[in-house]
Write a protein that holds these residues in place. Structure first.
Motif, short mmCIF file in Angstrom:
data_model
loop_
_atom_site.label_atom_id
_atom_site.label_comp_id
_atom_site.label_asym_id
_atom_site.label_seq_id
_atom_site.Cartn_x
_atom_site.Cartn_y
_atom_site.Cartn_z
N ILE A 52 0.61 -1.28 0.00
CA ILE A 52 0.00 0.04 -0.08
C ILE A 52 0.97 1.26 -0.05
O ILE A 52 0.77 2.51 -0.70
CB ILE A 52 -1.12 0.05 1.11
N ALA A 53 1.96 1.13 0.58
CA ALA A 53 2.90 2.32 0.66
C ALA A 53 3.79 2.62 -0.56
O ALA A 53 3.84 3.58 -1.04
CB ALA A 53 3.92 2.25 1.81
N ARG A 54 3.99 1.50 -1.13
CA ARG A 54 4.76 1.53 -2.41
C ARG A 54 3.78 2.05 -3.66
O ARG A 54 4.03 2.80 -4.44
CB ARG A 54 5.08 -0.06 -2.73
N LYS A 55 2.57 1.39 -3.54
CA LYS A 55 1.46 1.96 -4.57
C LYS A 55 1.30 3.41 -4.54
O LYS A 55 1.14 4.21 -5.60
CB LYS A 55 0.16 1.15 -4.35
N ARG A 56 1.39 4.16 -3.17
CA ARG A 56 1.17 5.43 -3.00
C ARG A 56 2.41 6.26 -3.93
O ARG A 56 2.13 7.13 -4.35
CB ARG A 56 1.18 6.01 -1.80
N MET A 57 3.51 5.65 -3.80
CA MET A 57 4.88 6.23 -4.28
C MET A 57 4.61 6.30 -5.81
O MET A 57 5.08 7.14 -6.65
CB MET A 57 6.07 5.39 -3.69
N TYR A 58 4.38 5.07 -6.42
CA TYR A 58 4.05 5.00 -7.93
C TYR A 58 3.09 5.89 -8.30
O TYR A 58 3.06 6.14 -9.45
CB TYR A 58 3.98 3.72 -8.26
N GLU A 59 1.89 6.10 -7.56
CA GLU A 59 1.06 6.84 -8.14
C GLU A 59 1.10 8.45 -8.19
O GLU A 59 0.57 9.33 -8.68
CB GLU A 59 -0.25 6.78 -7.31
N ASN A 60 2.23 8.89 -7.44
CA ASN A 60 2.61 10.12 -7.21
C ASN A 60 3.07 10.67 -8.60
O ASN A 60 3.98 9.96 -9.21
CB ASN A 60 3.74 10.28 -6.08
N SER A 61 2.50 11.60 -9.19
CA SER A 61 3.10 12.01 -10.37
C SER A 61 4.61 12.40 -10.43
O SER A 61 5.24 12.43 -11.72
CB SER A 61 2.14 12.99 -10.99
N GLY A 62 5.20 12.51 -9.30
CA GLY A 62 6.46 13.07 -9.43
C GLY A 62 7.40 11.68 -9.53
O GLY A 62 8.80 11.97 -10.25
N TYR A 63 7.03 10.52 -9.46
CA TYR A 63 7.64 9.32 -9.48
C TYR A 63 8.00 9.22 -11.10
O TYR A 63 9.21 8.87 -11.38
CB TYR A 63 7.06 8.21 -9.22
N PHE A 64 7.18 9.10 -11.86
CA PHE A 64 7.33 9.05 -13.15
C PHE A 64 7.02 10.44 -13.73
O PHE A 64 5.97 11.16 -13.59
CB PHE A 64 6.26 8.22 -14.19
N ASP A 65 8.14 11.16 -14.26
CA ASP A 65 8.10 12.62 -14.90
C ASP A 65 7.55 12.25 -16.30
O ASP A 65 8.39 11.64 -16.98
CB ASP A 65 9.26 13.25 -14.58
N GLU A 66 6.40 12.81 -16.54
CA GLU A 66 6.11 12.96 -18.21
C GLU A 66 7.32 13.14 -18.96
O GLU A 66 7.36 12.69 -20.04
CB GLU A 66 4.96 13.66 -18.41
N GLY A 67 7.90 14.15 -18.64
CA GLY A 67 9.08 14.85 -19.49
C GLY A 67 10.18 13.70 -19.73
O GLY A 67 10.82 13.66 -20.76
#
Ligand SMILES: [Zn+2]
Length: 273
Positions: A52-67
């Motif tokens: 659950i804590a890891r999922k939150r990390m990957y949903e954060n838009s900062g994790y994958f930067d679209e750029g």
């Protein structure tokens, strides 16, 4: 490395996914510990963050930067290696298939914002993606219109012996259980298909020299660290065979990566008799 959202209940202890044993301590890393299995040598993080804590990390838009991972009108330096890897890895795949890629089925597990998937589609592959971040899945569906499943391969019912190519770039070190992950891959790859992936490795020079200071240790997200030896074992556990490992940071498919490999695997040949 400390995150104020983590509390004691965010962590869980795990054993070696191959041998089911606790293993011994290599280094302490804040709230995490880097452990080595005393039986098979697999390195892993325990305690690690719960799902659950890891999922939150990957949903954060900062994790994958679209750029970096997707398509952005803004120029980004970080996009240069991403593009070098994507085009040269596709070239390697084309070479493996002897140039015959029209209509071939390619699955990318952990496709992030779809950079590699979209390039593969443009080259003629019939592409499918799987992505663990729902934010990224929504983005791909809306902006690229590609066929992407949300979730984990272990939980998605895909047809057996269906894909010519399965790729996963820097994914296997993140998954809950690499054994179950590879068994799912082995089930859906065609008998003569190719699995192509990248991952960091624990017996690389930077990892061996820098130890607990190794920049790719990232214990909040990299749950498993493979050596070339444990990778071989983990693949053969799932009836897969590593047929080539590219370690050189001067090879374009692994360009500038001193602590990572690109590997190619196939289904193990059945022994007759
Ligand atoms: Zn083990």
């Amino acid at each position: 490395m400390k995150n104020k959202e983590w509390t004691e209940v965010s962590f869980e202890e795990v054993n070696c996914f191959r041998c089911g044993i606790k293993g011994h301590l290599l280094y302490n890393q804040g709230p995490f510990r880097v452990i080595e299995c005393s039986q098979c040598g697999q390195v892993f993080i325990s305690p690690r963050l719960k799902e659950i804590a890891r999922k939150r990390m990957y949903e954060n838009s900062g994790y994958f930067d679209e750029g970096i991972y997707g398509f952005s009108k803004k120029f980004s330096l970080a996009l240069i290696p991403q593009k070098i890897w994507s085009y040269s890895r596709l070239n390697l795949i084309r070479h493996l298939l002897k140039g015959d890629i029209k209509g071939k089925k390619l699955l990318e597990i952990g496709c992030a914002y779809g950079l590699f998937l979209e390039i593969s589609r443009q080259k003629g592959f019939e592409v499918t993606g799987i992505e663990y971040s729902y934010t990224a899945v929504k983005w791909i569906r809306k902006n690229l219109g590609l066929n992407v499943y949300y979730g984990e391969i272990e939980k998605i019912r895909l047809q057996e012996n269906d894909y010519d190519i399965i790729c996963f770039w820097d994914v296997i070190e993140h998954v809950e259980d690499p054994g179950l992950f590879l068994k799912s891959v082995s089930r859906i790859i065609k008998e003569n298909g190719f699995i192509i992936f990248s991952c960091p490795y624990f017996n690389s020079l930077p990892a061996s020299i820098l130890k607990s200071k190794w920049w790719t240790l990232k214990p909040e997200q990299h749950l498993w660290h493979f050596t070339l030896n444990t990778l071989d074992m983990v693949f053969s556990d799932s009836k897969l065979q590593l047929i080539r490992v590219i370690k050189s940071p001067f090879s374009l498919v692994n360009f500038s990566r001193f602590d990572s490999i690109v590997g190619i695997a196939k289904k193990s040949k059945r022994i007759k008799g």
